[in-house]
Design a protein around this motif. Structure first.
Motif, PDB file in Angstrom:
ATOM      1  N   UNK A 145      -6.880   6.134 -11.717  1.00 45.74           N
ATOM      2  CA  UNK A 145      -6.948   5.401 -10.455  1.00 45.74           C
ATOM      3  C   UNK A 145      -7.651   6.292  -9.430  1.00 45.74           C
ATOM      4  N   UNK A 184      -8.221   6.042  -6.283  1.00 47.35           N
ATOM      5  CA  UNK A 184      -7.579   6.314  -4.996  1.00 47.35           C
ATOM      6  C   UNK A 184      -6.490   7.374  -5.142  1.00 47.35           C
ATOM      7  N   UNK A 185      -5.907   7.468  -6.346  1.00 46.29           N
ATOM      8  CA  UNK A 185      -4.883   8.493  -6.579  1.00 46.29           C
ATOM      9  C   UNK A 185      -5.531   9.850  -6.829  1.00 46.29           C
ATOM     10  N   UNK A 189      -6.803  11.415  -3.715  1.00 47.35           N
ATOM     11  CA  UNK A 189      -5.735  11.959  -2.867  1.00 47.35           C
ATOM     12  C   UNK A 189      -5.226  13.296  -3.431  1.00 47.35           C
ATOM     13  N   UNK A 190      -5.062  13.349  -4.750  1.00 51.28           N
ATOM     14  CA  UNK A 190      -4.555  14.582  -5.363  1.00 51.28           C
ATOM     15  C   UNK A 190      -5.573  15.712  -5.196  1.00 51.28           C
ATOM     16  N   UNK A 197      -0.008   6.993 -17.588  1.00 49.54           N
ATOM     17  CA  UNK A 197      -0.715   5.779 -18.015  1.00 49.54           C
ATOM     18  C   UNK A 197      -2.214   5.987 -17.885  1.00 49.54           C
ATOM     19  N   UNK A 237       4.571   6.167 -12.447  1.00 45.54           N
ATOM     20  CA  UNK A 237       5.235   5.235 -11.540  1.00 45.54           C
ATOM     21  C   UNK A 237       6.551   4.794 -12.168  1.00 45.54           C
ATOM     22  N   UNK A 288       7.829  11.237 -10.075  1.00 48.85           N
ATOM     23  CA  UNK A 288       7.737   9.787 -10.085  1.00 48.85           C
ATOM     24  C   UNK A 288       6.948   9.322  -8.865  1.00 48.85           C
ATOM     25  N   UNK A 289       5.903   8.538  -9.113  1.00 47.79           N
ATOM     26  CA  UNK A 289       5.120   7.975  -8.019  1.00 47.79           C
ATOM     27  C   UNK A 289       5.914   6.845  -7.361  1.00 47.79           C
ATOM     28  N   UNK A 290       5.797   6.615  -6.085  1.00 48.44           N
ATOM     29  CA  UNK A 290       4.988   7.417  -5.173  1.00 48.44           C
ATOM     30  C   UNK A 290       5.726   8.674  -4.714  1.00 48.44           C
ATOM     31  N   UNK A 291       4.937   9.698  -4.425  1.00 45.38           N
ATOM     32  CA  UNK A 291       5.504  10.917  -3.859  1.00 45.38           C
ATOM     33  C   UNK A 291       4.561  11.371  -2.745  1.00 45.38           C
ATOM     34  N   UNK A 351       2.077  13.911  -0.712  1.00 47.21           N
ATOM     35  CA  UNK A 351       1.178  15.018  -1.057  1.00 47.21           C
ATOM     36  C   UNK A 351       1.833  16.377  -0.855  1.00 47.21           C
ATOM     37  N   UNK A 352       2.684  16.497   0.161  1.00 43.84           N
ATOM     38  CA  UNK A 352       3.353  17.784   0.403  1.00 43.84           C
ATOM     39  C   UNK A 352       4.242  18.171  -0.766  1.00 43.84           C
ATOM     40  N   UNK A 389       2.132  19.473  -3.640  1.00 43.85           N
ATOM     41  CA  UNK A 389       1.715  20.864  -3.386  1.00 43.85           C
ATOM     42  C   UNK A 389       2.851  21.837  -3.659  1.00 43.85           C
TER      43      UNK A 389
END
Lengths: 106, 254
Positions: free
Chosen positions: B23, B25-26, B29-30, B67, B93, B113-116, B118-119, B122
């Protein structure tokens, strides 16, 4: 909040602006699938489940609402959703999408 | 090194992080989150691409979504474990206990487990990088042996060997090698080396660093490992790319 956290939050917002259209397109795909099921029409259920799964993970990571709704949708599709539930979920998904498309209140 | 108001000094170890998620968008972000915090990143969108990237790029951490379009994350993790000791942080997820247990059973080091936020990601990656890896020769857990072609460095015993034969080094020479092998792809400026190796005890000019590097080169070359340290003109020094190409685990431990 520290400076590092503020920078991180700003970066997440910038990335959301870049990637919001991807989420909106996925939501549209999920809503269309649910609307088809609600109308008794054929739908690519596996594809809808995949999109719902991705959204369940990604929306919350951007600090956006909807992860619970998408998890609920994914579970309902796995279990074999009835038309009435599909219709109700489709309405909620459309509403979520509309909310995400609106610019944040300043 | 950062300072936490509760736990005090926290060592930050920059990592090479392979992000495996289909994905966009994921993964964006990561990668953005990890990159903004000083980690080096690369993305793979499939299990096969992840396996290839792990073989070629030798990441320290693999952030692996469960997945994927071709293989599931469990299978990717199983395959990684046959050739890599990178930390694996599994993402899903799905938060069911069976998935978490399964992930850890196939060799993942952590599971989120998503969602989490970003902090939190890290914090988990940084925590993994502070965690010692078990040594491949069965010695007690601690800092792992570092092997690059014929060169072996044991950070715990402060020993250097070439082709299994010990090489005598001074404290500063060992410290130089320790820094260069800890971040084998990084180019260090002389200023940075001075800060890392000598810290506050520096009383010379940059020429002294060149002398110590020269001594390291001479000793290792005499033992059979020529050109261990490369000069990057106008910048500083790094571990030789040729040595990296020879592989991190190409030789058995002494």
């Amino acid at each position: 909040m520290t400076t590092r956290d503020e920078r991180l939050a700003e970066m997440v917002e910038r990335l959301w602006v870049t990637n919001a259209h991807v989420a909106i397109a996925r939501l549209d795909s999920v809503a269309r699938g649910l609307e088809a099921l609600a109308a008794g029409e054929p739908a690519d259920v596996a594809g809808v489940v995949e999109q719902a799964h991705m959204l369940a993970g990604s929306l919350g990571m951007y600090g956006r609402p909807g992860s619970d709704l998408l998890k609920q949708t994914e579970a309902a599709l796995h279990a074999g959703v009835d038309p009435a539930t599909a219709a109700a979920l489709a309405v909620e998904v459309r509403a979520l999408s509309a909310g995400l498309e609106r610019p944040p209140a300043s | 090194m950062t300072y936490h108001p509760v736990v005090g000094k926290i060592t930050f170890v920059p990592a090479r992080v392979l992000v495996v998620d289909d994905a966009q968008e994921v993964s964006d972000l990561l990668v953005g989150t990890l990159g903004a915090s000083g980690h080096e990143t690369r993305v793979a969108g499939t299990g096969a691409a992840a396996e290839a990237a792990a073989r070629e790029w030798l990441p320290d951490v693999v952030v692996l979504d469960l997945t994927l379009p071709d293989l599931d994350g469990f299978e990717v993790c199983r395959r990684l474990r046959t050739f890599s000791d990178a930390y694996v942080l599994m993402l899903s997820a799905r938060g069911e206990e069976i998935d978490r247990v399964m992930g850890l059973t196939v060799g993942a080091d952590d599971y989120m487990t998503k969602p989490f936020s970003p902090r939190e990601l890290l914090a988990r990656v940084d925590a993994l990088m502070r965690r010692p890896r078990g040594r491949p020769d069965g010695a007690p857990a601690g800092e792992p042996l570092r092997r690059f072609g014929p060169l072996t460095l044991d950070p715990q015993a402060r020993e250097v060997a070439v082709g299994g034969r010990p090489v005598e080094t001074t404290k500063l020479e060992f410290d130089l090698l320790e820094v260069l092998t800890a971040h084998p792809r990084r180019v260090f400026s002389r200023d940075h080396l001075r800060e890392l190796v000598w810290g506050g005890g520096w009383f010379g000019d940059d020429h002294a660093i060149d002398v110590h590097v020269s001594n390291v080169r001479r000793k290792l070359a005499a033992a059979g490992a020529a050109d261990v340290v490369s000069t990057v003109r106008g910048v500083g020094y790094r571990l030789s790319p040729d040595l990296l190409a020879a592989g991190r685990t190409a030789q058995p431990a002494p």
